[in-house]
Motif scaffolding. Structure first.
Motif, mmCIF file in Angstrom:
data_model
loop_
_atom_site.group_PDB
_atom_site.id
_atom_site.type_symbol
_atom_site.label_atom_id
_atom_site.label_comp_id
_atom_site.label_asym_id
_atom_site.label_seq_id
_atom_site.Cartn_x
_atom_site.Cartn_y
_atom_site.Cartn_z
ATOM 1 N N ARG A 19 -1.280 10.247 -5.471
ATOM 2 C CA ARG A 19 -0.123 10.454 -6.334
ATOM 3 C C ARG A 19 0.082 11.956 -6.554
ATOM 4 O O ARG A 19 -0.854 12.667 -6.926
ATOM 5 N N TRP B 243 -6.238 11.089 -5.924
ATOM 6 C CA TRP B 243 -6.551 10.105 -4.883
ATOM 7 C C TRP B 243 -7.476 9.007 -5.417
ATOM 8 O O TRP B 243 -8.310 9.245 -6.292
ATOM 9 N N SER C 217 -0.068 7.352 1.184
ATOM 10 C CA SER C 217 -1.192 6.449 1.465
ATOM 11 C C SER C 217 -1.737 6.765 2.848
ATOM 12 O O SER C 217 -0.966 7.013 3.798
ATOM 13 N N GLY D 120 1.523 4.446 -4.164
ATOM 14 C CA GLY D 120 1.445 5.860 -4.529
ATOM 15 C C GLY D 120 2.497 6.661 -3.800
ATOM 16 O O GLY D 120 3.338 6.116 -3.075
ATOM 17 N N LEU E 284 0.829 -1.211 0.000
ATOM 18 C CA LEU E 284 0.000 0.000 0.000
ATOM 19 C C LEU E 284 0.863 1.260 0.000
ATOM 20 O O LEU E 284 0.551 2.244 -0.672
ATOM 21 N N ILE F 132 -5.117 6.173 -1.489
ATOM 22 C CA ILE F 132 -3.802 6.172 -2.146
ATOM 23 C C ILE F 132 -3.711 7.421 -3.022
ATOM 24 O O ILE F 132 -4.599 7.693 -3.831
#
Length: 474
Positions: free
Chosen positions: A129, A114, A39, A36, A32, A127
Motif C-alpha cells: 500500500r 507490505w 501486489s 492493495g 489480490l 501486497i
C-alpha cells in the motif's frame, strides 16, 4: 494444499481450503490485485514473477519494470534487512504483519507498506500500500505540532516580559474586573501610592482604595470607561488622603472584560491629555506592526508591535534609525518597495523578511502608502508576521513557467540558479509538447525523435503533467 493456516487476522477463516475451492483463478487474481496499490507474486528465491498495480502513479514511478528482478534489489539499502526478515517470517508460524519499505525512484524514495504471505506451492504473495499520502499527513501534523510549540514558547516569553514590565514600571497601574469591580492585579508602584501591600487588595472591591466622598464618581467613571475609550481623567482622593487623577481604559483578555486603571498626579494627567489622541491609541495597540518613516526612510514613529518584532529594547532605540536596519535584504527589498510606492502610491502584501536586533529573521508581509508631510512626503508601513502560518507541504508536481515573460517575473523572487532550473524545465516541456504534436501523440516516435528512451519520456510526461499515463500505449 497445505493445511497450515496463514495467520493474518485475529480471527481467520477456519477452513482456508474450502474458500480456495470456491474461487476461480481469475477471481483470486482480481482479489489480490485489489487488496492493495501493488501486489507481487514472488518465487521461492525472492524473484518477482508477476506484478499487479492498482495505483497508476506507481506505474509512472517505474514499479511495472520489476518483473524478473529480485525483490530485495528494488528497495533501499536500509530496507534490505526488512525484506529478508519478511520472507523468512512468512514461512514460520507467526502471524503475518505489515512493514514499511522504501523504494528508490527517479522522483525520490517511495514508502510502501507490505504484507507477505507464503503460498502452499512455494513462493509468496506480497501486497503493498502506497504510504506517501500518509507520510504527507504525518509531516503536516508534525509541522502543526512544531507551530503550536513555537507559539507556546512565544506566549510564555510574552507573559514573562509582561510580568517584568508590570512589576518594574514606575507608573501606578491596576487591573480591574469590569463586571465585578474587583482588583485583579496591582503593581508595586500603585501599592506604594495607595499605601497597602499588593497581596492585601487582590480580589478586593476597587472602591475601597478611594475616599468615601469620591467613591460614587470613581465607580461611575469606571462604568463609562466600559462604554467609551475617549474619556478624560478625573481627580479623586485616595483612602490614604492623596489626590490623584484616574484614567481607565477597557480591554479584553479572552472572554473577560478588564479595565486598565492608571493613577497619576493630577497635573501630569492634565498635561498628558492634550497629547494623547484616540488615533494614537489605536495605532499603538494594533496587533500588526506599524512604522512611519520620512523621505530618507528614517523612522519617525513605531508602535509597540514593531518594537517587539524588531527585538528592540524600547521605542527610543528605533526612532531616528534607518528602516533598512531591520527591513528586507540590504539594498534589494526596501529599494524595490520604495520605487513601487513612488510610482503607484501604494503597495500591498509584499513578502520579505525582518531582521531582529539579536540576530535571525522573521518572514513578513508589508503594505505601505505615501502620505504628504509639511510639503514633503513620508511613508507609512504595516507589517504582518507570517512565519507562524502553516506552510503547505510541497508536492512533487509543480507548474513550470510557460513563457519568457513568466521567467522574467521570477527575477527578485528566486535566485539565478533556481531561475535557470525553471527555464530548463520550460524548454523540456515545450520540446516534449512539440514532439507529441509532430508525431500525433505517438509516444514511441516522440521518444525516438527526442533521443530518449520510452521510460524516460514517460517519466518526463508524468513530471510535467502531460498526457494520460494510464491509457493504452502507441
Amino acid at each position: 494444499m497445505n493445511d497450515r493456516p496463514i495467520l493474518f487476522a485475529p480471527h481467520a477463516f477456519t477452513s482456508p481450503s474450502a474458500v480456495a475451492d470456491t474461487l476461480a483463478p481469475d477471481v483470486a487474481a482480481a482479489l489480490l490485485a485489489s487488496a492493495g496499490d501493488i501486489s507481487l507474486v514472488l518465487g521461492s528465491d525472492g524473484m518477482i514473477r508477476d506484478i499487479a498495480i492498482a495505483n497508476a502513479d506507481l506505474v509512472a514511478q517505474g514499479f511495472s519494470d520489476w518483473i524478473g528482478q529480485n525483490w530485495i534489489d528494488t528497495v533501499t539499502v536500509e530496507s534490505r534487512t526488512k525484506v529478508v526478515q519478511m520472507l523468512a517470517d512468512s514461512a514460520g508460524a507467526e502471524p503475518a504483519r505489515w512493514r514499511q519499505i522504501n523504494h528508490p525512484t527517479h522522483g525520490g524514495d517511495v514508502p510502501v507498506r507490505w504484507l507477505v504471505m507464503r503460498l502452499a506451492q512455494g513462493g509468496a504473495i506480497a501486497i503493498g500500500r502506497d504510504m506517501r499520502a500518509t507520510a504527507t499527513m504525518q509531516q503536516r501534523l508534525l509541522q502543526t505540532q512544531q507551530s503550536l510549540e513555537r507559539d507556546y514558547i512565544k506566549l510564555r516569553q510574552a507573559e514573562a516580559r509582561y510580568r517584568l514590565l508590570f512589576d518594574l514600571g514606575t507608573e501606578p497601574v491596576l487591573i480591574i474586573d469590569a463586571a465585578t469591580r474587583r482588583i485583579r492585579e496591582i503593581n508595586p508602584a500603585a501599592a506604594d501610592l495607595i499605601g497597602v501591600k499588593p497581596d492585601a487588595v487582590n480580589d478586593q472591591p476597587v472602591g475601597t482604595i478611594v475616599d468615601a466622598a469620591d467613591r460614587d464618581a470613581f465607580i461611575a467613571h469606571l462604568g463609562a470607561a466600559g462604554a467609551s475609550d475617549d474619556l478624560s481623567a478625573i481627580s479623586v482622593r485616595l483612602a490614604s488622603g492623596r489626590e490623584v487623577a484616574i484614567s481607565a481604559r477597557l480591554f479584553r483578555q479572552g472572554r473577560a472584560a478588564l479595565l486598565l486603571v492608571r493613577l497619576l498626579p493630577a497635573q501630569v494627567a492634565t498635561e498628558d491629555a492634550g497629547h494623547t489622541t484616540a488615533m494614537g491609541d489605536v495605532i499603538e495597540h494594533m496587533p500588526d506592526a506599524f512604522v512611519l518613516v520620512d523621505s530618507a526612510l528614517t523612522i519617525l514613529f513605531a508602535n509597540g508591535a514593531f518594537v517587539e518584532l524588531a527585538g528592540a529594547a524600547s521605542v527610543a532605540r528605533v526612532v531616528g534609525a534607518p528602516l533598512a536596519t531591520w527591513l528586507g535584504r540590504p539594498g534589494i527589498d526596501l529599494d524595490l518597495i520604495v520605487n513601487q510606492l513612488r510610482e503607484h502610491g501604494v503597495v500591498r502584501n509584499v513578502a520579505t523578511i525582518l531582521r531582529g536586533t539579536g540576530g535571525g529573521h522573521e518572514e513578513i508581509e508589508i503594505s505601505g502608502v505615501v502620505a504628504p508631510k509639511d510639503g514633503d512626503h513620508c511613508y507609512g508601513f504595516t507589517i504582518r508576521n507570517v512565519a507562524r502560518r502553516l506552510r503547505v507541504v510541497p508536492t512533487t508536481e509543480r507548474e513550470t513557467p510557460r513563457s519568457v515573460e513568466q521567467l522574467t517575473e521570477l527575477v527578485g523572487r528566486m535566485s539565478l540558479k533556481d531561475i535557470v532550473r525553471e527555464s530548463t524545465d520550460m524548454i523540456e516541456r515545450l520540446c516534449i509538447e512539440a514532439a507529441l504534436a509532430y508525431t500525433s501523440d505517438n509516444r514511441a516516435s516522440a521518444a525516438e525523435i527526442l533521443g530518449i528512451s520510452r521510460q524516460s519520456l514517460y517519466s518526463k510526461l508524468h513530471r510535467h503533467g502531460l498526457g494520460n499515463l494510464v491509457s493504452g500505449e502507441n
